[in-house]
Design an enzyme around this catalytic site. Structure first.
Site, PDB file in Angstrom:
ATOM      1  N   ASP A  94       0.863  -1.168   0.000  1.00 29.87           N
ATOM      2  CA  ASP A  94       0.000   0.000   0.000  1.00 29.87           C
ATOM      3  C   ASP A  94       0.911   1.233   0.000  1.00 29.87           C
ATOM      4  O   ASP A  94       2.088   1.138   0.361  1.00 29.87           O
ATOM      5  CB  ASP A  94      -0.879  -0.043   1.259  1.00 29.87           C
ATOM      6  CG  ASP A  94      -1.697   1.214   1.456  1.00 29.87           C
ATOM      7  OD1 ASP A  94      -2.314   1.677   0.474  1.00 29.87           O
ATOM      8  OD2 ASP A  94      -1.715   1.736   2.583  1.00 29.87           O
ATOM      9  N   ASP A  96      -0.352   5.015   0.853  1.00 26.95           N
ATOM     10  CA  ASP A  96      -0.717   6.015   1.851  1.00 26.95           C
ATOM     11  C   ASP A  96      -0.632   5.436   3.263  1.00 26.95           C
ATOM     12  O   ASP A  96      -1.197   4.375   3.545  1.00 26.95           O
ATOM     13  CB  ASP A  96      -2.130   6.523   1.608  1.00 26.95           C
ATOM     14  CG  ASP A  96      -2.254   7.293   0.298  1.00 26.95           C
ATOM     15  OD1 ASP A  96      -1.286   7.293  -0.483  1.00 26.95           O
ATOM     16  OD2 ASP A  96      -3.317   7.889   0.059  1.00 26.95           O
TER      17      ASP A  96
END
Length: 305
Positions: A94, A96
């Protein structure tokens, strides 16, 4: 491949005695060794078990170790089998609040003057309280008319997660295939890809017309289901074994990929994600993954310095 429990944090005798006593209740012995040395800010100790827990025991074991972690502020991470860092594999991340210390949608919202409004929706989605795709469309629509010129400034103020450089140097040293699978935007993910030599990026594409965001996206939304699909697709394309897979994320939309990978690390994750992910970690940054791979500080320094 041996089962293990890795401790990360301010390890003391009380913590070790508690874990040893708990393991004895399952008739398990463990050999232990420190992966860190006196120059490291956090201690890491790996306990190699004489046998893994049964599949039927694993949910209870993870819940108890999570309780130990929350009480002691020392991560207790159980792995039923190891990933071999010396053999190439697939690692997906991922972006963020995982590779960077920000949610890019929230940062763009600050530029639009609606930072608090969007941040509340983002936080709810990451906690799994509302559907990610629904929240994504709603939040993005509020950015209609924002100048695309602000994006360079937004990226310039974003901080990287600690340990990213060490982690990527080691993964690239051992020729791992690395991918960013992000519910954020390609504009930012592409910059991170080039900065740290990731292999590929899959993220959302902002629609921009006349130098302004339209509040819409192009192509499929990278939500939790798509992250899992992308992990499985890249794995099939590269031909690596599932035993050689790593995934790392922090939000509810990362759970599917975290539970698909052999090593699924929930990094500084929301409570729901810590409960449901296989390998929750709060101590250290992305370099914690290297310790979960069994590497010592000396080995990490030799490659990453």
């Amino acid at each position: 491949m041996s089962a293990s429990i890795t401790l990360l944090g301010a390890i003391d005798q009380e913590t070790m005695d508690q874990l040893e006593s708990w393991l004895a209740g399952f008739n398990k012995d463990a050999s232990r060794n420190y992966l860190t040395d006196s120059s490291d800010p956090v201690a890491v100790q790996r306990w190699i078990l004489n046998s893994p827990f049964t599949k039927e025991q694993e949910a209870m074991v993870r819940a108890q170790l999570l309780s130990f972690s929350d009480t002691s502020h020392i991560d207790h991470v159980y792995q039923s089998q190891s990933v071999d860092i010396s053999r190439p594999g697939l690692a997906v991340f991922d972006m963020d609040s995982t590779l960077i210390k920000a949610e890019v949608m929230d940062e763009l919202a600050v530029e639009a003057g609606i930072g608090e409004e969007i941040a509340v929706i983002t936080a709810s989605a990451m906690r799994g309280e509302i559907d990610f795709t629904e929240s994504f469309v709603k939040r993005l629509s509020l950015l209609d008319g924002l100048s695309s010129d602000v994006m360079d400034g937004v990226f310039a103020r974003i901080e990287y997660m600690e340990g990213i450089e060490k982690l990527m140097k080691v993964l690239n040293h051992f020729d791992w295939h690395t991918a960013i699978l992000s519910g954020g935007f390609t504009f930012f993910a592409d910059k991170i890809k080039h900065a740290f030599d990731f292999t590929e990026v899959h993220a959302n594409v902002l629609e921009i017309e006349e130098d302004q965001l339209t509040g819409k996206h192009l192509g499929p939304i990278v939500d939790g289901s798509r992250k899992k699909y992308l992990l499985e697709t890249i794995l099939q394309e590269t031909g690596y074994s599932q035993s050689q897979t790593i995934a790392c994320g922090d939000g509810a939309n990362d759970l599917l990929m975290l539970n698909t990978a052999n090593l699924g690390v929930a990094l500084h994750a929301k409570p729901l994600v810590r409960e449901q992910a296989p390998h929750p970690v709060n101590q250290l940054g992305l370099d914690s993954i290297l310790y979960l791979l069994g590497m010592t500080s000396a080995e990490i320094r030799q490659i990453s310095v």
